[in-house]
Write a protein that holds these residues in place. Structure first.
Motif, PDB file in Angstrom:
ATOM      1  N   ALA A 191      34.834  35.425  32.304  1.00 23.08           N
ATOM      2  CA  ALA A 191      35.426  36.671  33.434  1.00 23.08           C
ATOM      3  C   ALA A 191      37.069  35.880  33.565  1.00 23.08           C
ATOM      4  O   ALA A 191      38.318  36.957  33.135  1.00 23.08           O
ATOM      5  CB  ALA A 191      34.979  36.845  34.774  1.00 23.08           C
ATOM      6  N   LYS A 192      37.216  34.642  33.238  1.00 20.24           N
ATOM      7  CA  LYS A 192      38.879  33.813  33.437  1.00 20.24           C
ATOM      8  C   LYS A 192      39.403  32.995  32.279  1.00 20.24           C
ATOM      9  O   LYS A 192      39.966  33.406  32.139  1.00 20.24           O
ATOM     10  CB  LYS A 192      38.447  33.004  34.697  1.00 20.24           C
ATOM     11  N   GLY A 193      38.283  32.776  31.462  1.00 20.53           N
ATOM     12  CA  GLY A 193      38.999  31.801  30.490  1.00 20.53           C
ATOM     13  C   GLY A 193      39.178  32.802  29.486  1.00 20.53           C
ATOM     14  O   GLY A 193      38.863  33.474  28.843  1.00 20.53           O
ATOM     15  N   PRO A 194      39.260  31.891  28.245  1.00 19.43           N
ATOM     16  CA  PRO A 194      39.779  32.836  26.628  1.00 19.43           C
ATOM     17  C   PRO A 194      38.257  32.623  25.879  1.00 19.43           C
ATOM     18  O   PRO A 194      37.645  31.898  26.692  1.00 19.43           O
ATOM     19  CB  PRO A 194      40.576  31.789  25.968  1.00 19.43           C
ATOM     20  N   SER A 195      38.124  33.518  25.246  1.00 16.89           N
ATOM     21  CA  SER A 195      37.328  33.405  24.014  1.00 16.89           C
ATOM     22  C   SER A 195      36.994  32.651  23.819  1.00 16.89           C
ATOM     23  O   SER A 195      38.025  32.000  23.059  1.00 16.89           O
ATOM     24  CB  SER A 195      37.248  34.964  23.549  1.00 16.89           C
ATOM     25  N   LEU A 196      35.815  32.136  23.434  1.00 15.79           N
ATOM     26  CA  LEU A 196      35.577  30.537  22.391  1.00 15.79           C
ATOM     27  C   LEU A 196      35.468  31.558  21.365  1.00 15.79           C
ATOM     28  O   LEU A 196      35.760  30.285  20.480  1.00 15.79           O
ATOM     29  CB  LEU A 196      34.481  29.831  22.948  1.00 15.79           C
ATOM     30  N   LYS A 197      35.032  32.202  21.310  1.00 25.21           N
ATOM     31  CA  LYS A 197      34.968  32.705  19.400  1.00 25.21           C
ATOM     32  C   LYS A 197      36.256  32.791  18.512  1.00 25.21           C
ATOM     33  O   LYS A 197      36.350  31.862  17.351  1.00 25.21           O
ATOM     34  CB  LYS A 197      34.957  34.230  18.977  1.00 25.21           C
ATOM     35  N   PRO A 198      37.690  32.805  18.730  1.00 26.26           N
ATOM     36  CA  PRO A 198      38.811  32.364  18.303  1.00 26.26           C
ATOM     37  C   PRO A 198      38.714  30.789  17.697  1.00 26.26           C
ATOM     38  O   PRO A 198      38.908  30.658  16.640  1.00 26.26           O
ATOM     39  CB  PRO A 198      40.096  32.570  18.742  1.00 26.26           C
ATOM     40  N   LEU A 199      38.055  29.832  18.618  1.00 28.02           N
ATOM     41  CA  LEU A 199      37.753  28.460  18.400  1.00 28.02           C
ATOM     42  C   LEU A 199      36.762  28.275  17.571  1.00 28.02           C
ATOM     43  O   LEU A 199      37.204  27.835  16.860  1.00 28.02           O
ATOM     44  CB  LEU A 199      37.933  27.711  19.696  1.00 28.02           C
ATOM     45  N   VAL A 200      35.802  29.149  17.578  1.00 30.63           N
ATOM     46  CA  VAL A 200      34.470  28.571  16.956  1.00 30.63           C
ATOM     47  C   VAL A 200      35.403  29.383  15.408  1.00 30.63           C
ATOM     48  O   VAL A 200      35.028  28.074  14.580  1.00 30.63           O
ATOM     49  CB  VAL A 200      33.207  29.514  17.090  1.00 30.63           C
ATOM     50  N   ASP A 201      35.102  29.686  14.704  1.00 25.90           N
ATOM     51  CA  ASP A 201      36.296  30.459  14.253  1.00 25.90           C
ATOM     52  C   ASP A 201      37.724  29.554  13.253  1.00 25.90           C
ATOM     53  O   ASP A 201      37.122  29.243  11.920  1.00 25.90           O
ATOM     54  CB  ASP A 201      36.640  31.626  13.798  1.00 25.90           C
ATOM     55  N   ALA A 202      37.989  29.628  14.254  1.00 25.63           N
ATOM     56  CA  ALA A 202      38.875  27.891  13.779  1.00 25.63           C
ATOM     57  C   ALA A 202      38.156  26.801  13.540  1.00 25.63           C
ATOM     58  O   ALA A 202      39.069  25.860  12.471  1.00 25.63           O
ATOM     59  CB  ALA A 202      40.319  27.922  14.949  1.00 25.63           C
ATOM     60  N   LEU A 203      37.983  26.408  14.270  1.00 21.89           N
ATOM     61  CA  LEU A 203      36.815  25.215  13.280  1.00 21.89           C
ATOM     62  C   LEU A 203      36.249  25.031  12.723  1.00 21.89           C
ATOM     63  O   LEU A 203      35.738  24.626  11.622  1.00 21.89           O
ATOM     64  CB  LEU A 203      36.077  24.777  15.070  1.00 21.89           C
ATOM     65  N   GLU A 204      35.633  25.812  11.991  1.00 23.19           N
ATOM     66  CA  GLU A 204      34.916  26.830  10.917  1.00 23.19           C
ATOM     67  C   GLU A 204      35.721  26.765   9.543  1.00 23.19           C
ATOM     68  O   GLU A 204      35.254  25.636   9.324  1.00 23.19           O
ATOM     69  CB  GLU A 204      33.622  28.487  11.122  1.00 23.19           C
ATOM     70  N   LYS A 205      36.805  27.260   9.931  1.00 22.78           N
ATOM     71  CA  LYS A 205      37.567  26.844   8.709  1.00 22.78           C
ATOM     72  C   LYS A 205      38.281  26.260   8.499  1.00 22.78           C
ATOM     73  O   LYS A 205      39.126  25.646   7.668  1.00 22.78           O
ATOM     74  CB  LYS A 205      38.321  28.404   8.671  1.00 22.78           C
TER      75      LYS A 205
END
Length: 428
Positions: free
Chosen positions: A232-246
């Motif tokens: 509810a409060k934190g940032p979405s983790l998907k952009p971080l995971v996508d950035a780490l993947e690339k």
């Protein structure tokens, strides 16, 4: 060689991998370039070249020194790592102090970090260099910053940490202004997230992911990175995971590509050369006299080590200063702000004179009358504010004339200035 076993992060790295793939698999050069680009996270070489070709890279040299107590050998290990941003933009000094690795480095140049603690072997030195490098890679890829906020745990309580937490760290997302938790337990790369951890996330309304990137703590030793945040409060983790993947594959000691050097050998970097040139071009400052050398230490009962000027004022000057101070003490008996500071001055000067003269040079009767026994002064003798201030200014002038410029003298004159300020504010 599998194209998935290496993840290059530069065009030169992609080209180097393409040569290996062409040689090992007997394929065309263009096909090998596309395979290598896919290994780097791009659809083909054209895509990679468009994304990486014109992107400036900032190189950072990281050094660790080592000493083997068994063999008495010593040296240093240095690794050159590329980042999208210079070190000063990756992390601030205060943020670095929050991190287990960056808090143990010193920037010897804008592009050269040296690990402060000494390693016990060349292998450990390389491992510690890679720990710092991986931390900066993680920051460069995700944009997260090290934090020390324990309130980032569910409901702000450390007791609510994830089950089997190990090698935990807290990260701050400066864009969304929220925290992200991380830990790096010993699990295999292909292990799914445990049911216990999934239940913990559901119970607290949190999200937990296991990026395929690897580990900051020990990517060679079986650790793996987990990221967690409040749904509810934190940032979405998907952009971080996508950035780490690339992003670039985390550096590791088993793939060491650094260089060795003699213990304390200088590491030549562009930032180091620029800093040296700027230092040479700077007009040298005029060296001020070492003021502390004009002081001498003494031990004071119940207080300990103190400093006094490394000189002695004539007894006649002490008598003159004492008389002036005692006259102000009597006249300002109802002004505590001035009286207290004058009393501190005479107490300090009384200590100095005891150490400036031996009992044979200064008899007890003369000494005892220097700064105390103001009873013989007539308290009814009128003395105005301006006259009291003039007496204190005369004291400062006498002290300046007979003592060298030094911190102890500054302290006494500072008390005099504060006494004057108190007198100026006194409504008599």
């Amino acid at each position: 060689m599998s194209e998935k076993s290496v993840r290059p992060s530069t065009i030169d790295g992609i080209k180097s991998l393409a040569k290996s793939l062409k040689r090992d698999n007997g394929i065309k050069h263009s096909e090998a370039l596309d395979c290598a680009a896919r290994a780097a996270g791009f659809s083909n070489f054209i895509h990679a070249n468009r994304e990486l070709g014109d992107r400036p890279r900032h190189f950072l040299w990281i050094t660790a020194r080592w000493f083997d107590h068994a063999t008495k050998e010593r040296g240093q290990e240095t690794l050159k790592v590329a980042f999208d941003r210079p070190y000063a933009e990756l992390v601030s000094p205060s943020q670095a102090r929050n991190d287990r690795y960056l808090g143990n480095v010193r920037a010897e140049a804008p592009d050269h970090l040296v690990i402060l603690s000494m390693s016990e072997s060349i292998e450990l030195a390389r491992r510690h260099v890679c720990e710092v490098a991986r931390t900066l890679q993680f920051i460069d890829i995700t944009g997260l910053k090290p934090s020390d906020a324990n309130r980032a745990y569910p409901k702000g309580r450390f007791d609510n940490r994830v089950p089997n937490q190990d090698h935990a760290s807290v990260w701050w997302d400066p864009v969304h202004r929220r925290h992200v938790l991380a830990d790096e337990p010993y699990v295999r790369a292909d292990d799914p997230i445990s049911e216990e951890r999934i239940a913990w996330a559901q119970r607290h309304g949190w999200e937990i992911v296991k990026p395929a990137w690897g580990s900051i703590y020990w990517t060679d030793g079986g650790c793996w990175l987990f990221l967690m945040t409040d749904r509810a409060k934190g940032p979405s983790l998907k952009p971080l995971v996508d950035a780490l993947e690339k992003g670039p594959k985390p550096v590791a000691a088993k793939r060491w590509s650094g260089f060795s050097g003699a213990y304390y050998a200088a590491v030549d970097t562009p930032g180091g050369r620029a800093a040296a040139a700027a230092s040479e071009a700077t007009v040298p400052k005029v060296r001020k006299p070492a003021r502390k050398r004009a002081s001498i230490a003494y031990n004071m009962a119940f207080v300990g080590r103190r400093l006094r000027p490394d000189a002695r004022m004539p007894v006649e000057a002490h008598q003159q200063v004492g008389k002036l101070l005692k006259s102000v003490l009597v006249a300002a008996s109802k002004r505590d702000g001035a009286r207290t500071r004058i009393d501190r001055m005479r107490s300090e000067l009384d200590e100095w004179v005891q150490r400036e003269y031996s009992p044979r040079e200064l008899d007890q009767e003369t000494f005892s009358e220097l700064y105390y026994h103001e009873d013989d002064l007539d308290p009814r003798s009128p003395m105005g504010r301006d006259e009291m201030i003039l007496h204190i200014e005369n004291v400062k002038s006498i002290l300046t004339r007979h003592y060298p410029d030094c911190p102890p003298l500054d302290e006494v004159k500072g008390q005099a200035d504060r006494a004057i300020a108190s007198l100026r504010g006194w409504r008599m």
